[in-house]
Design a protein around this motif. Sequence first.
Motif, PDB file in Angstrom:
ATOM      1  N   ARG A 209     -10.514   2.300  47.963  1.00  0.00           N
ATOM      2  CA  ARG A 209      -9.602   3.362  48.411  1.00  0.00           C
ATOM      3  C   ARG A 209      -9.971   3.838  49.816  1.00  0.00           C
ATOM      4  N   MET A 210     -11.263   3.929  50.103  1.00  0.00           N
ATOM      5  CA  MET A 210     -11.707   4.315  51.444  1.00  0.00           C
ATOM      6  C   MET A 210     -11.309   3.256  52.465  1.00  0.00           C
ATOM      7  N   PHE A 211     -11.394   1.996  52.072  1.00  0.00           N
ATOM      8  CA  PHE A 211     -11.017   0.907  52.976  1.00  0.00           C
ATOM      9  C   PHE A 211      -9.531   0.955  53.285  1.00  0.00           C
ATOM     10  N   GLU A 212      -8.702   1.170  52.259  1.00  0.00           N
ATOM     11  CA  GLU A 212      -7.267   1.260  52.481  1.00  0.00           C
ATOM     12  C   GLU A 212      -6.930   2.432  53.402  1.00  0.00           C
ATOM     13  N   GLU A 213      -7.615   3.561  53.206  1.00  0.00           N
ATOM     14  CA  GLU A 213      -7.365   4.710  54.080  1.00  0.00           C
ATOM     15  C   GLU A 213      -7.837   4.435  55.505  1.00  0.00           C
ATOM     16  N   SER A 214      -8.938   3.719  55.645  1.00  0.00           N
ATOM     17  CA  SER A 214      -9.429   3.396  56.988  1.00  0.00           C
ATOM     18  C   SER A 214      -8.413   2.555  57.745  1.00  0.00           C
ATOM     19  N   LYS A 215      -7.746   1.622  57.056  1.00  0.00           N
ATOM     20  CA  LYS A 215      -6.716   0.811  57.711  1.00  0.00           C
ATOM     21  C   LYS A 215      -5.545   1.686  58.150  1.00  0.00           C
ATOM     22  N   ASN A 216      -5.158   2.628  57.310  1.00  0.00           N
ATOM     23  CA  ASN A 216      -4.073   3.536  57.674  1.00  0.00           C
ATOM     24  C   ASN A 216      -4.424   4.360  58.905  1.00  0.00           C
ATOM     25  N   LEU A 217      -5.634   4.880  58.933  1.00  0.00           N
ATOM     26  CA  LEU A 217      -6.053   5.714  60.060  1.00  0.00           C
ATOM     27  C   LEU A 217      -6.144   4.898  61.346  1.00  0.00           C
ATOM     28  N   LEU A 218      -6.606   3.665  61.237  1.00  0.00           N
ATOM     29  CA  LEU A 218      -6.693   2.805  62.418  1.00  0.00           C
ATOM     30  C   LEU A 218      -5.312   2.439  62.943  1.00  0.00           C
ATOM     31  N   LYS A 219      -4.356   2.247  62.034  1.00  0.00           N
ATOM     32  CA  LYS A 219      -3.019   1.820  62.441  1.00  0.00           C
ATOM     33  C   LYS A 219      -2.136   2.978  62.900  1.00  0.00           C
TER      34      LYS A 219
ATOM     35  N   THR B  48      -2.996   6.492  63.508  1.00  0.00           N
ATOM     36  CA  THR B  48      -3.470   7.664  64.242  1.00  0.00           C
ATOM     37  C   THR B  48      -4.058   7.226  65.580  1.00  0.00           C
ATOM     38  N   ASN B  49      -4.230   8.202  66.465  1.00  0.00           N
ATOM     39  CA  ASN B  49      -4.885   7.927  67.747  1.00  0.00           C
ATOM     40  C   ASN B  49      -6.342   8.362  67.738  1.00  0.00           C
ATOM     41  N   TRP B  50      -6.913   8.559  66.555  1.00  0.00           N
ATOM     42  CA  TRP B  50      -8.321   8.918  66.450  1.00  0.00           C
ATOM     43  C   TRP B  50      -9.176   7.747  66.918  1.00  0.00           C
ATOM     44  N   ASP B  51     -10.326   8.064  67.507  1.00  0.00           N
ATOM     45  CA  ASP B  51     -11.217   6.980  67.902  1.00  0.00           C
ATOM     46  C   ASP B  51     -12.026   6.512  66.691  1.00  0.00           C
ATOM     47  N   ILE B  52     -12.721   5.414  66.855  1.00  0.00           N
ATOM     48  CA  ILE B  52     -13.425   4.780  65.729  1.00  0.00           C
ATOM     49  C   ILE B  52     -14.457   5.726  65.120  1.00  0.00           C
ATOM     50  N   ALA B  53     -15.184   6.447  65.977  1.00  0.00           N
ATOM     51  CA  ALA B  53     -16.219   7.359  65.488  1.00  0.00           C
ATOM     52  C   ALA B  53     -15.602   8.476  64.650  1.00  0.00           C
ATOM     53  N   GLU B  54     -14.447   8.999  65.086  1.00  0.00           N
ATOM     54  CA  GLU B  54     -13.782  10.074  64.334  1.00  0.00           C
ATOM     55  C   GLU B  54     -13.331   9.581  62.965  1.00  0.00           C
ATOM     56  N   ILE B  55     -12.787   8.372  62.926  1.00  0.00           N
ATOM     57  CA  ILE B  55     -12.335   7.812  61.649  1.00  0.00           C
ATOM     58  C   ILE B  55     -13.524   7.617  60.714  1.00  0.00           C
ATOM     59  N   GLY B  56     -14.602   7.055  61.229  1.00  0.00           N
ATOM     60  CA  GLY B  56     -15.788   6.858  60.407  1.00  0.00           C
ATOM     61  C   GLY B  56     -16.343   8.166  59.877  1.00  0.00           C
ATOM     62  N   TYR B  57     -16.394   9.186  60.732  1.00  0.00           N
ATOM     63  CA  TYR B  57     -16.913  10.494  60.311  1.00  0.00           C
ATOM     64  C   TYR B  57     -16.014  11.101  59.237  1.00  0.00           C
ATOM     65  N   THR B  58     -14.697  11.004  59.418  1.00  0.00           N
ATOM     66  CA  THR B  58     -13.757  11.584  58.466  1.00  0.00           C
ATOM     67  C   THR B  58     -13.880  10.916  57.099  1.00  0.00           C
ATOM     68  N   LEU B  59     -14.239   9.639  57.090  1.00  0.00           N
ATOM     69  CA  LEU B  59     -14.419   8.909  55.832  1.00  0.00           C
ATOM     70  C   LEU B  59     -15.810   9.093  55.233  1.00  0.00           C
ATOM     71  N   GLY B  60     -16.649   9.855  55.917  1.00  0.00           N
ATOM     72  CA  GLY B  60     -17.953  10.188  55.359  1.00  0.00           C
ATOM     73  C   GLY B  60     -19.124   9.371  55.852  1.00  0.00           C
ATOM     74  N   PHE B  61     -18.930   8.609  56.938  1.00  0.00           N
ATOM     75  CA  PHE B  61     -20.018   7.804  57.494  1.00  0.00           C
ATOM     76  C   PHE B  61     -20.717   8.596  58.597  1.00  0.00           C
ATOM     77  N   ASP B  62     -22.024   8.777  58.453  1.00  0.00           N
ATOM     78  CA  ASP B  62     -22.793   9.569  59.420  1.00  0.00           C
ATOM     79  C   ASP B  62     -22.908   8.877  60.768  1.00  0.00           C
ATOM     80  N   GLN B  63     -22.971   7.551  60.753  1.00  0.00           N
ATOM     81  CA  GLN B  63     -23.137   6.785  61.983  1.00  0.00           C
ATOM     82  C   GLN B  63     -21.963   5.824  62.171  1.00  0.00           C
ATOM     83  N   PRO B  64     -21.451   5.704  63.405  1.00  0.00           N
ATOM     84  CA  PRO B  64     -20.367   4.739  63.653  1.00  0.00           C
ATOM     85  C   PRO B  64     -20.722   3.324  63.229  1.00  0.00           C
ATOM     86  N   SER B  65     -22.000   2.970  63.368  1.00  0.00           N
ATOM     87  CA  SER B  65     -22.415   1.609  62.991  1.00  0.00           C
ATOM     88  C   SER B  65     -22.262   1.376  61.492  1.00  0.00           C
ATOM     89  N   HIS B  66     -22.457   2.436  60.691  1.00  0.00           N
ATOM     90  CA  HIS B  66     -22.304   2.297  59.243  1.00  0.00           C
ATOM     91  C   HIS B  66     -20.849   2.029  58.871  1.00  0.00           C
TER      92      HIS B  66
END
Length: 304
Positions: free
Chosen positions: A254-264, A266-284
């Motif tokens: 479910r997190m993966f499906e939402e990540s695809k939606n946010l990437l497609k 929204t204009n959020w950057d990668i770090a913002e999307i990762g943080y919103t999904l609960g990842f502390d580090q962009p690399s994670h």
Amino acid sequence: MSDQLETIEDYYNRLRKNQMKMFDSDDFETGKSHFNISMRKYCSFKSPYNRRDYYKVSFILGKGTFQYGAHKLYVDRPALFFPSPHIPYSWECDGDLQEGYFCLFNQEFFNGNTEFNLFKKTSIFKEWSKPIVFLTDEQAQLANLYFEQMYKLNNSAYPFRCSSIKSHLASVLHLALENRVDDINPNELPANIRLYRLFDELLNKQFPLDSPAYPLALKTASDFADHLNVHVNHLNSSVKSVTNLTTTQIIKERMFEESKNLLKYTNWDIAEIGYTLGFDQPSHFNNFFKKHAEVSPLKFKNAF
């Protein structure tokens, strides 16, 4: 539960093998949003008893039998059939008179419209719910109109046909829900299904994510177990018994499906999307996404 999983590509290959011309599938491309629709007709062979990685909605005019999980469901009047992709099923015609329509679509198509988020919070396509809704004659006429319009649109050059098709499909799903608002009494369900249903509702209430200011609150099986006041092992056992998937697998998917939606969308950057999904580090987040999509989040975003 069957371990066989039929993909859309497998499905089209099966049609070609049986020399059936039910679809024009030239536009099929793995990993992209996909929808197709066909008129139903009599088939002399029984469809394979498999799980699917795609969604299918059928408007059935004709008689036949579904083998759905451990149950046999006989259809002898107008009906809508919308199975959970995780439950193996097959269909066998009873008589040559088979009419109606069926459409299939993948996860990307289902995620491509915010209106569909409503259905993810209902009984539609859920493992614990009834997959068949029988229709009155008046409802059958309405369903036929919706499918007829989708069929015409799918074969037209109308530039906004995809948006219109989604609206008509949403109308079909609403028609189904109108018939089943109270069709399942939660108190009559087995305990494992009741707990899975609570977990599923809680999971889907978190989406869609609207802002980086409100990151995902429940991210692990333990988070959900604590919120539901049960031991995590009990939650895991209940979810596994219903879906044949682990709680963590379902959450990550479910997190993966939402990540695809946010990437497609929204204009959020990668770090913002990762943080919103609960990842502390962009690399994670980058590692998580690449594991599921086999491409980096940036490459995926740039493709749209």
